[in-house]
Design a protein around this motif. Sequence first.
Motif, PDB file in Angstrom:
ATOM      1  N   ASP A  85      -9.636   4.943  -8.628  1.00  0.00           N
ATOM      2  CA  ASP A  85     -10.540   5.033  -7.490  1.00  0.00           C
ATOM      3  C   ASP A  85     -11.255   6.389  -7.494  1.00  0.00           C
ATOM      4  O   ASP A  85     -10.636   7.433  -7.295  1.00  0.00           O
ATOM      5  CB  ASP A  85      -9.724   4.853  -6.200  1.00  0.00           C
ATOM      6  N   ASN A  86     -12.555   6.356  -7.695  1.00  0.00           N
ATOM      7  CA  ASN A  86     -13.341   7.587  -7.755  1.00  0.00           C
ATOM      8  C   ASN A  86     -13.358   8.339  -6.428  1.00  0.00           C
ATOM      9  O   ASN A  86     -13.526   9.562  -6.403  1.00  0.00           O
ATOM     10  CB  ASN A  86     -14.791   7.278  -8.157  1.00  0.00           C
ATOM     11  N   ALA A  87     -13.186   7.627  -5.319  1.00  0.00           N
ATOM     12  CA  ALA A  87     -13.173   8.301  -4.014  1.00  0.00           C
ATOM     13  C   ALA A  87     -11.914   9.159  -3.865  1.00  0.00           C
ATOM     14  O   ALA A  87     -11.954  10.231  -3.265  1.00  0.00           O
ATOM     15  CB  ALA A  87     -13.252   7.275  -2.885  1.00  0.00           C
ATOM     16  N   LYS A 204      -6.173   4.072  -4.338  1.00  0.00           N
ATOM     17  CA  LYS A 204      -6.282   3.046  -3.293  1.00  0.00           C
ATOM     18  C   LYS A 204      -6.407   1.662  -3.919  1.00  0.00           C
ATOM     19  O   LYS A 204      -6.561   0.674  -3.220  1.00  0.00           O
ATOM     20  CB  LYS A 204      -7.526   3.321  -2.444  1.00  0.00           C
ATOM     21  N   VAL A 205      -6.439   1.606  -5.233  1.00  0.00           N
ATOM     22  CA  VAL A 205      -6.617   0.318  -5.909  1.00  0.00           C
ATOM     23  C   VAL A 205      -5.582   0.215  -7.023  1.00  0.00           C
ATOM     24  O   VAL A 205      -4.991   1.211  -7.425  1.00  0.00           O
ATOM     25  CB  VAL A 205      -8.032   0.194  -6.516  1.00  0.00           C
ATOM     26  N   SER A 206      -5.371  -1.002  -7.520  1.00  0.00           N
ATOM     27  CA  SER A 206      -4.454  -1.110  -8.651  1.00  0.00           C
ATOM     28  C   SER A 206      -5.105  -1.889  -9.783  1.00  0.00           C
ATOM     29  O   SER A 206      -5.837  -2.856  -9.555  1.00  0.00           O
ATOM     30  CB  SER A 206      -3.139  -1.753  -8.223  1.00  0.00           C
ATOM     31  N   SER A 207      -4.848  -1.433 -10.991  1.00  0.00           N
ATOM     32  CA  SER A 207      -5.424  -2.083 -12.161  1.00  0.00           C
ATOM     33  C   SER A 207      -4.510  -3.203 -12.606  1.00  0.00           C
ATOM     34  O   SER A 207      -3.300  -3.040 -12.688  1.00  0.00           O
ATOM     35  CB  SER A 207      -5.589  -1.075 -13.295  1.00  0.00           C
ATOM     36  N   GLY A 209      -5.062  -4.706 -15.532  1.00  0.00           N
ATOM     37  CA  GLY A 209      -5.214  -4.813 -16.982  1.00  0.00           C
ATOM     38  C   GLY A 209      -6.647  -5.035 -17.435  1.00  0.00           C
ATOM     39  O   GLY A 209      -7.553  -5.201 -16.622  1.00  0.00           O
TER      40      GLY A 209
ATOM     41  N   ALA B 100     -13.531   3.842   2.029  1.00  0.00           N
ATOM     42  CA  ALA B 100     -13.381   2.839   0.972  1.00  0.00           C
ATOM     43  C   ALA B 100     -13.106   3.472  -0.383  1.00  0.00           C
ATOM     44  O   ALA B 100     -13.462   4.618  -0.630  1.00  0.00           O
ATOM     45  CB  ALA B 100     -14.663   2.011   0.884  1.00  0.00           C
ATOM     46  N   ALA B 101     -12.492   2.685  -1.253  1.00  0.00           N
ATOM     47  CA  ALA B 101     -12.352   3.072  -2.662  1.00  0.00           C
ATOM     48  C   ALA B 101     -13.711   2.917  -3.337  1.00  0.00           C
ATOM     49  O   ALA B 101     -14.532   2.108  -2.904  1.00  0.00           O
ATOM     50  CB  ALA B 101     -11.328   2.177  -3.346  1.00  0.00           C
ATOM     51  N   VAL B 102     -13.965   3.683  -4.392  1.00  0.00           N
ATOM     52  CA  VAL B 102     -15.227   3.588  -5.133  1.00  0.00           C
ATOM     53  C   VAL B 102     -14.931   3.218  -6.579  1.00  0.00           C
ATOM     54  O   VAL B 102     -14.211   3.935  -7.280  1.00  0.00           O
ATOM     55  CB  VAL B 102     -16.014   4.914  -5.074  1.00  0.00           C
ATOM     56  N   ILE B 103     -15.487   2.082  -6.999  1.00  0.00           N
ATOM     57  CA  ILE B 103     -15.240   1.567  -8.339  1.00  0.00           C
ATOM     58  C   ILE B 103     -16.579   1.365  -9.047  1.00  0.00           C
ATOM     59  O   ILE B 103     -17.326   0.437  -8.713  1.00  0.00           O
ATOM     60  CB  ILE B 103     -14.514   0.188  -8.271  1.00  0.00           C
ATOM     61  N   ARG B 115      -6.983  -9.563  -0.155  1.00  0.00           N
ATOM     62  CA  ARG B 115      -7.305  -8.505  -1.116  1.00  0.00           C
ATOM     63  C   ARG B 115      -8.640  -8.795  -1.783  1.00  0.00           C
ATOM     64  O   ARG B 115      -9.099  -9.929  -1.810  1.00  0.00           O
ATOM     65  CB  ARG B 115      -6.210  -8.411  -2.186  1.00  0.00           C
ATOM     66  N   GLU B 119     -13.893  -7.186 -10.940  1.00  0.00           N
ATOM     67  CA  GLU B 119     -13.868  -7.077 -12.398  1.00  0.00           C
ATOM     68  C   GLU B 119     -14.957  -6.096 -12.764  1.00  0.00           C
ATOM     69  O   GLU B 119     -16.093  -6.236 -12.311  1.00  0.00           O
ATOM     70  CB  GLU B 119     -14.118  -8.439 -13.044  1.00  0.00           C
ATOM     71  N   THR B 130      -9.667  -5.609 -14.561  1.00  0.00           N
ATOM     72  CA  THR B 130      -9.492  -6.288 -13.278  1.00  0.00           C
ATOM     73  C   THR B 130      -8.794  -5.337 -12.318  1.00  0.00           C
ATOM     74  O   THR B 130      -7.732  -4.799 -12.639  1.00  0.00           O
ATOM     75  CB  THR B 130      -8.649  -7.565 -13.455  1.00  0.00           C
ATOM     76  N   ILE B 131      -9.417  -5.134 -11.168  1.00  0.00           N
ATOM     77  CA  ILE B 131      -8.885  -4.187 -10.187  1.00  0.00           C
ATOM     78  C   ILE B 131      -8.693  -4.898  -8.854  1.00  0.00           C
ATOM     79  O   ILE B 131      -9.553  -5.686  -8.441  1.00  0.00           O
ATOM     80  CB  ILE B 131      -9.856  -2.988 -10.047  1.00  0.00           C
ATOM     81  N   GLU B 132      -7.576  -4.632  -8.200  1.00  0.00           N
ATOM     82  CA  GLU B 132      -7.323  -5.213  -6.882  1.00  0.00           C
ATOM     83  C   GLU B 132      -7.268  -4.121  -5.831  1.00  0.00           C
ATOM     84  O   GLU B 132      -6.697  -3.056  -6.069  1.00  0.00           O
ATOM     85  CB  GLU B 132      -5.983  -5.952  -6.875  1.00  0.00           C
ATOM     86  N   ALA B 133      -7.850  -4.418  -4.688  1.00  0.00           N
ATOM     87  CA  ALA B 133      -7.838  -3.448  -3.590  1.00  0.00           C
ATOM     88  C   ALA B 133      -7.415  -4.132  -2.312  1.00  0.00           C
ATOM     89  O   ALA B 133      -7.861  -5.249  -2.028  1.00  0.00           O
ATOM     90  CB  ALA B 133      -9.229  -2.848  -3.418  1.00  0.00           C
TER      91      ALA B 133
END
Lengths: 242, 303
Positions: A85-87, A204-207, A209, B100-103, B115, B119, B130-133
Motif C-alpha cells: 500500500d503506497n499510502a 492496509k492490503v494483502s497480496s 500472489g 484509503a490504501a493506494v494501489i 472486501r 488485480e 491480486t490484492i485484497e483490501a
Amino acid sequence: MKTVIVYKWARNAEDAVVRNDGTVDWRNAKMTAGEDDFAALEAAKAIAEGDELIGLTIGDGDASWALARGVLQTISVTDASNLTDNASTAAIIVAAMRQIGGVDAVVIGDSEEYAGVPVALAGQLGWPAIAHVSSASAVDGRVQVVRKQGSSEQTISIAAPAVIAVSAASPEKKTPGMKEQLAARKRPVTKLTLAAIGAASDDKVSSKGTRLPETAAARIFDGDPAAAAEQLVAALRGEGVL
Amino acid sequence: MSDAWIIVTEEKQVAALVAAAKGLGGKITAIAVGPRALADAAAIAGPDEVKWVDAKGIPVEAYAGSVARLVAAALPKVVVASGTVEGRVLAGATAARLGAAVIPGGLKLSALGDRTVVERADLDGRVVETIEAAGPVVTFYAGDDVASEGFAAVPVEPVGTDAAADILVEKTEPAAGAGAGINQAAVVVSVGRGLKKKDDLAIVHDLANALGAEIGCSMPVADDLGWVEKERYVGRSGQHIAPQLYIAIGIRGAPQHLEGIRDAKVVVGINNDPDAPIFKFADYGIVGDLYDVIPALQAALGK
Ligand SMILES: Cc1cc2nc3c(=O)[nH]c(=O)nc-3n(C[C@H](O)[C@H](O)[C@H](O)COP(=O)(O)OP(=O)(O)OC[C@H]3O[C@@H](n4cnc5c(N)ncnc54)[C@H](O)[C@@H]3O)c2cc1C
Ligand SMILES: Nc1ncnc2c1ncn2[C@@H]1O[C@H](COP(=O)(O)O)[C@@H](O)[C@H]1O
C-alpha cells in the motif's frame, strides 16, 4: 528553501525473474536507488538554493547514496518494511517529516513502481503536488517546475510548501567517485525508528500472489532468414499494415 | 457489491475506467475535472452520474483538495483514477481524505463479500498481482483502452469547489521533437544498440525507404552514440508514438523503451536473442541476426 529529498534503496525490479507459473524470484536482484532519484536530487538541490537540504530514506535505504551526492545530512527510518500500500509508505515519510519540521518543499522520485507514494504523500500533508517533473528551481519564494505533457512542455509555478515528483530522462551519467564516497562517510545519518516517529509499518492490503498476464504470445519466425522474412511480410500484409 | 467513484482527467480512457469500476457491481459516479467537453465524454461512457469541476484553464492539480472533499463525502469503497500525471495527484489527495490504501497499476476490480479485490500490473507489466483490501482503496488504472459502447448520456452536474491551490502555468511550448515526422508516421523502423556501427544505418534507411517508413531508435543510439537525431528516440523520456506498424531492430525492449509504443497497432521485434523482452511485447518476431534479416526483408518486400 528548506527542502527534503526522499529517496529509496530497493531491489531492482528489472533483475526479478518471473517464473513460468507467474511467481517472482528475487534472489538475484541487486539493491539499487530508484532510477528517478538522482534527477529528483538535482531538482532538490536547485530548489534548496544553498538553504538546508535534508535526505530522507526508509527501510533498507542506503543513507550514503545521498551523502555521496552532496547532501550534508540525512535521516533513515530503519525499521520500515516494504509495503504494497503506497499510502502506508507515504504515512511513514510524513511522520519522519514531522520530526524535521518547517519544510518548504519535498522532492521525490516519481517511480513507475511506486506511482502512488508521491501523491499519497502530498494528500496526507495537504500540500499541492506536481508529478512527472523534469527539472525545478526556486523563483521568488515559489517552486518553478518544467514538465512534458504530451507534445508540449509546461513551465509551472507552485506556491510552497509543495510536493514535487521528478521523473528522470535517462540513467545517471556521472556517479560519485571514491572522494565523494569517503566524504559521505563523515556526514551525519540520523537513525530513527517507527516507534520514535509514531508511525506504524502495517499494510492496509494483502497480496494473494502473482500470475502471468493474459497477453497473446508473439508469433515468432526463426530459422532461415529468407523464409522467416517472407512469412513476416505475408503476416503483415494480412494485418493490413503494409 | 460496492459503489465506486472514478476520477476523470482526460477523455482517452474514460470508457475503460467505467468498465473497470463495473466489476464491483455497485453505483458508479464519475467526477470529471477539466473542460465541459470532458464531462460530456464521461456522461456517455456508462457511469450512473457525472459531477463536473470546471478547471477554468488552470492546472487540474489545483483542485485536488476540492475533489478529495467531494469524493470522500460519499464514502466510496473504491476510487479509480486515470493514471495520468494529473489523475494521480487528485487520487492521492482523495485517498488521504478517505484513509484509503493506494494501489498503482489497477487492471480489474471485483467485490468479494465486503472486501475489494484489485488485480494490478506489477514489475512493468510482467506479472499481475491480486490484492485484497478490507477498507477503502484508491487505484490508478493501467489497463487497455476499451471502445465506448455508446451509452445514453447521463446528466452532468456542475459542482462548486473550494479555492484552487496556487498553481500557475507560466509557459507552454512545443516539447523537443514534437514536430518530428516519426509522430505522424504510419510505419516506423527503429534501431537499437544491436547495430554495430554508424555506417550500418544505411541498411536500416534502405529498409525504411522500401516501407515508406520514418526512422526511430532506442535512447542510447541517439543519446550516447549520437547516430540518430535526439528527436527520434522512442520511449519514456522520448517520443510516445502510435504507428500502425513499429519494427524494433536490435532493440532489447527495456520497459522505458516500450512505454513509447504502447499505442502502436502492430509491433515486430527483430533480435538475435530469443529471450529478449521485446518478444514478450511484440505481435511478431524474427529471431536472427539483423544483418541477415534486413536484406531478407528487403527481398521479401520486393516480391
Ligand atoms: C530514467 C531512464 C529513462 C530511459 N528512457 C528511455 C527511453 O525513453 N527510450 C529508450 O529506448 N531507452 C530509455 N532508457 C534506457 C533503457 O533502459 C535501455 O537501456 C535502452 O532502451 C536499451 O537500448 P537498446 O535496446 O538499443 O540496447 P541494448 O539493451 O544494448 O540491447 C541491444 C539488443 O540488440 C540485440 N542484438 C545485438 N546484436 C544483434 C544483431 N546482430 N542482430 C539482432 N539483434 C542484436 C541484443 O540481443 C539486445 O537485445 C531509459 C533509462 C532510464 C534509467
Ligand atoms: N518513493 C519512495 N521513497 C522512499 N521509499 C520508498 C519509495 N517508494 C517505495 N519505498 C520503499 O522502498 C522499499 C522498496 O522495496 P522493494 O520492494 O525491495 O523494491 C519499500 O520499503 C518501500 O516502502
